[in-house]
Write a protein that holds these residues in place. Structure first.
Motif, PDB file in Angstrom:
ATOM      1  N   ASP A 214       0.835  -1.212   0.000  1.00  0.00           N
ATOM      2  CA  ASP A 214       0.000   0.000   0.000  1.00  0.00           C
ATOM      3  C   ASP A 214       0.866   1.257   0.000  1.00  0.00           C
ATOM      4  O   ASP A 214       0.515   2.266  -0.624  1.00  0.00           O
ATOM      5  CB  ASP A 214      -0.927  -0.015   1.221  1.00  0.00           C
ATOM      6  CG  ASP A 214      -2.012  -1.083   1.121  1.00  0.00           C
ATOM      7  OD1 ASP A 214      -2.297  -1.526  -0.012  1.00  0.00           O
ATOM      8  OD2 ASP A 214      -2.560  -1.466   2.174  1.00  0.00           O
ATOM      9  N   SER A 217       2.100   1.737  -3.453  1.00  0.00           N
ATOM     10  CA  SER A 217       0.984   2.248  -4.252  1.00  0.00           C
ATOM     11  C   SER A 217       0.819   3.751  -4.050  1.00  0.00           C
ATOM     12  O   SER A 217       0.589   4.504  -5.014  1.00  0.00           O
ATOM     13  CB  SER A 217      -0.307   1.522  -3.861  1.00  0.00           C
ATOM     14  OG  SER A 217      -1.424   2.066  -4.540  1.00  0.00           O
ATOM     15  N   GLY A 218       0.974   4.193  -2.789  1.00  0.00           N
ATOM     16  CA  GLY A 218       0.869   5.624  -2.514  1.00  0.00           C
ATOM     17  C   GLY A 218       1.977   6.412  -3.189  1.00  0.00           C
ATOM     18  O   GLY A 218       1.738   7.517  -3.706  1.00  0.00           O
ATOM     19  N   LEU A 220       3.551   5.612  -6.019  1.00  0.00           N
ATOM     20  CA  LEU A 220       3.267   5.666  -7.459  1.00  0.00           C
ATOM     21  C   LEU A 220       2.142   6.646  -7.747  1.00  0.00           C
ATOM     22  O   LEU A 220       2.195   7.407  -8.731  1.00  0.00           O
ATOM     23  CB  LEU A 220       2.907   4.263  -7.964  1.00  0.00           C
ATOM     24  CG  LEU A 220       3.985   3.185  -7.853  1.00  0.00           C
ATOM     25  CD1 LEU A 220       3.472   1.860  -8.413  1.00  0.00           C
ATOM     26  CD2 LEU A 220       5.259   3.605  -8.572  1.00  0.00           C
ATOM     27  N   GLN A 221       1.134   6.619  -6.899  1.00  0.00           N
ATOM     28  CA  GLN A 221       0.009   7.538  -7.089  1.00  0.00           C
ATOM     29  C   GLN A 221       0.476   8.985  -6.986  1.00  0.00           C
ATOM     30  O   GLN A 221       0.021   9.861  -7.741  1.00  0.00           O
ATOM     31  CB  GLN A 221      -1.074   7.252  -6.047  1.00  0.00           C
ATOM     32  CG  GLN A 221      -2.359   8.028  -6.264  1.00  0.00           C
ATOM     33  CD  GLN A 221      -3.458   7.587  -5.298  1.00  0.00           C
ATOM     34  OE1 GLN A 221      -3.247   6.667  -4.498  1.00  0.00           O
ATOM     35  NE2 GLN A 221      -4.605   8.232  -5.381  1.00  0.00           N
ATOM     36  N   GLY A 222       1.415   9.239  -6.060  1.00  0.00           N
ATOM     37  CA  GLY A 222       1.934  10.590  -5.903  1.00  0.00           C
ATOM     38  C   GLY A 222       2.710  11.075  -7.113  1.00  0.00           C
ATOM     39  O   GLY A 222       2.819  12.289  -7.343  1.00  0.00           O
ATOM     40  N   HIS A 223       3.228  10.155  -7.912  1.00  0.00           N
ATOM     41  CA  HIS A 223       3.968  10.511  -9.128  1.00  0.00           C
ATOM     42  C   HIS A 223       3.095  10.363 -10.384  1.00  0.00           C
ATOM     43  O   HIS A 223       3.621  10.446 -11.500  1.00  0.00           O
ATOM     44  CB  HIS A 223       5.218   9.643  -9.260  1.00  0.00           C
ATOM     45  CG  HIS A 223       6.302  10.008  -8.291  1.00  0.00           C
ATOM     46  ND1 HIS A 223       7.299  10.909  -8.578  1.00  0.00           N
ATOM     47  CD2 HIS A 223       6.523   9.592  -7.010  1.00  0.00           C
ATOM     48  CE1 HIS A 223       8.107  11.035  -7.529  1.00  0.00           C
ATOM     49  NE2 HIS A 223       7.658  10.243  -6.563  1.00  0.00           N
ATOM     50  N   GLY A 224       1.808  10.138 -10.195  1.00  0.00           N
ATOM     51  CA  GLY A 224       0.896  10.046 -11.324  1.00  0.00           C
ATOM     52  C   GLY A 224       1.064   8.789 -12.157  1.00  0.00           C
ATOM     53  O   GLY A 224       0.747   8.790 -13.360  1.00  0.00           O
ATOM     54  N   HIS A 226      -0.162   5.300 -13.129  1.00  0.00           N
ATOM     55  CA  HIS A 226      -1.339   4.438 -13.039  1.00  0.00           C
ATOM     56  C   HIS A 226      -0.917   2.993 -12.757  1.00  0.00           C
ATOM     57  O   HIS A 226       0.034   2.486 -13.352  1.00  0.00           O
ATOM     58  CB  HIS A 226      -2.150   4.500 -14.337  1.00  0.00           C
ATOM     59  CG  HIS A 226      -3.358   3.615 -14.305  1.00  0.00           C
ATOM     60  ND1 HIS A 226      -4.466   3.888 -13.542  1.00  0.00           N
ATOM     61  CD2 HIS A 226      -3.610   2.438 -14.942  1.00  0.00           C
ATOM     62  CE1 HIS A 226      -5.357   2.929 -13.709  1.00  0.00           C
ATOM     63  NE2 HIS A 226      -4.865   2.038 -14.561  1.00  0.00           N
ATOM     64  N   HIS A 227      -1.635   2.315 -11.873  1.00  0.00           N
ATOM     65  CA  HIS A 227      -1.270   0.948 -11.489  1.00  0.00           C
ATOM     66  C   HIS A 227      -2.464   0.256 -10.845  1.00  0.00           C
ATOM     67  O   HIS A 227      -3.484   0.892 -10.527  1.00  0.00           O
ATOM     68  CB  HIS A 227      -0.098   0.969 -10.513  1.00  0.00           C
ATOM     69  CG  HIS A 227      -0.426   1.662  -9.218  1.00  0.00           C
ATOM     70  ND1 HIS A 227      -0.477   3.040  -9.092  1.00  0.00           N
ATOM     71  CD2 HIS A 227      -0.752   1.166  -7.999  1.00  0.00           C
ATOM     72  CE1 HIS A 227      -0.810   3.365  -7.859  1.00  0.00           C
ATOM     73  NE2 HIS A 227      -0.991   2.240  -7.159  1.00  0.00           N
TER      74      HIS A 227
END
Length: 366
Positions: A214, A217-218, A220-224, A226-227
């Motif tokens: 998790d 995942s956070g 990657l989400q912060g760098h835009g 998609h996953h």
């Protein structure tokens, strides 16, 4: 191993039942046999028992046997045997008019057994086993391969030339990171991937547990980026959707990235993974082998980026050396705790099954 033991116990019981039929013995007779005779019974039936020293009672010995020593069959045993014999013959009586009582017949078979040759017994039930695994270490007495060799002494062992080896066409990148450098190294390893830049990457990122997954995942989400995420705490619907995204990925759909625990390291089909990225290094060499095996399948190219910190350095650097030298990595196999204890004891990596010098003790030469 417990499941195999259960199968073997069932197999032995079937063989014992046939031997009881052939020799006219009861269950108590079988239980009273010496251990080596029972083992011979399980291995080769009556011929094995005779070879091991078992003496079949003659008809005269049967007649002279004291009444209180005659093996007694319970009514349940007689009823069960009667049903078995009726199913086998399709009738309740014999054509020659002899008794159909299984107790009488089986007692009679004992008197006939002494005149029968070895070839008249059997054949006996034998279950065939096909045991398949990606890893089969057999270096120490605690290894599963050694345990199987003891249980199946006549087994045929078949393995490929690459057993416990990493595919030579996999491209490896080893990244040693500090406590604060994981996020930058992870994003850089992903974005510098040529397939990712070409919008055709299928990337599988491994984390050590659900919390770590998790966290990744956070990041990657912060760098835009998609996953999808796959682990036990994700709902079944979302897990199915993540697997579908990986399976249906193509050059038309662009990059596909999955973050997972070792739940995705084995047992599920993830085709055409182009890049395995270890955000957390594998806890053991066996886990490493399964993770890395997700890419470069069926001769296709693949990349592996392994990020490791200080606590993983001994295992990671040992694996790196073995892979560079093209050697099987089974020397590095161990449970996580036992590997750590061994490193602590010797102060360095020592191959499985070997002993090293005690940490802090200087060697003495003559």
């Amino acid at each position: 191993m417990r499941l195999l033991d259960a199968f073997k116990a069932g197999e032995r019981r079937v063989i014992e039942s046939q031997v009881m039929e052939e020799l006219g013995l009861s269950e108590d007779d079988i239980r009273r046999l010496p251990r080596h005779i029972r083992q011979a019974c399980w291995d080769a039936g009556v011929p094995g028992m005779l070879k091991a020293g078992y003496k079949v009672r003659t008809q005269q010995q049967q007649l002279e046997q004291p009444a209180d020593k005659v093996p007694m069959w319970s009514e349940d045993m007689k009823q069960q045997a009667t049903v078995q014999d009726q199913l086998a013959t399709g009738s309740n009586s014999t054509e020659d008019g002899s008794s159909s009582d299984p107790f009488v017949k089986r007692r009679a078979s004992s008197s006939q057994a002494s005149s029968r040759g070895h070839s008249s017994y059997g054949p006996y039930f034998r279950r065939q086993y096909l045991l398949v695994a990606a890893t089969m270490p057999a270096l120490t007495k605690g290894d599963v391969g050694v345990a199987l060799q003891k249980r199946f002494k006549e087994a045929a062992w078949v393995s490929g030339d690459m057993l416990h080896q990493i595919k030579p066409h996999v491209q490896h990148q080893w990244v040693k990171v500090g406590e604060q450098g994981t996020e930058d190294a992870l994003v850089q390893a992903l974005q510098n991937d040529s397939d990712y830049q070409a919008q055709k990457a299928r990337v599988l990122i491994f984390a050590k547990d659900t919390t770590a997954a998790d966290n990744v995942s956070g990041m990657l989400q912060g760098h835009g980026i998609h996953h999808v995420v796959y682990h036990k705490n994700v709902s079944k619907e979302d897990r199915d959707a993540a697997l579908a995204a990986m399976s249906q990925a193509s050059e038309q759909t662009g990059n596909t990235v999955m973050v997972s625990t070792d739940a995705a390291a084995r047992g599920i089909d993830l085709p055409d993974i182009t890049h395995v990225l270890q955000a957390d290094f594998a806890a053991t060499a066996i886990e490493f082998l399964h993770r890395v095996g997700r890419t470069a399948r069926a001769g296709k190219p693949g990349k592996v980026t392994s990020m490791y910190g200080r606590s993983d350095a001994v295992l990671a650097e040992a694996l790196q050396q073995y892979i560079q030298e093209g050697r099987p990595i089974q020397d590095c196999f161990s449970r996580n705790r036992s590997f750590s204890r061994k490193v602590k004891r010797y102060g360095k990596f020592v191959p499985r099954g070997q002993e090293g010098p005690q940490k802090g003790k200087a060697s003495v030469t003559a």
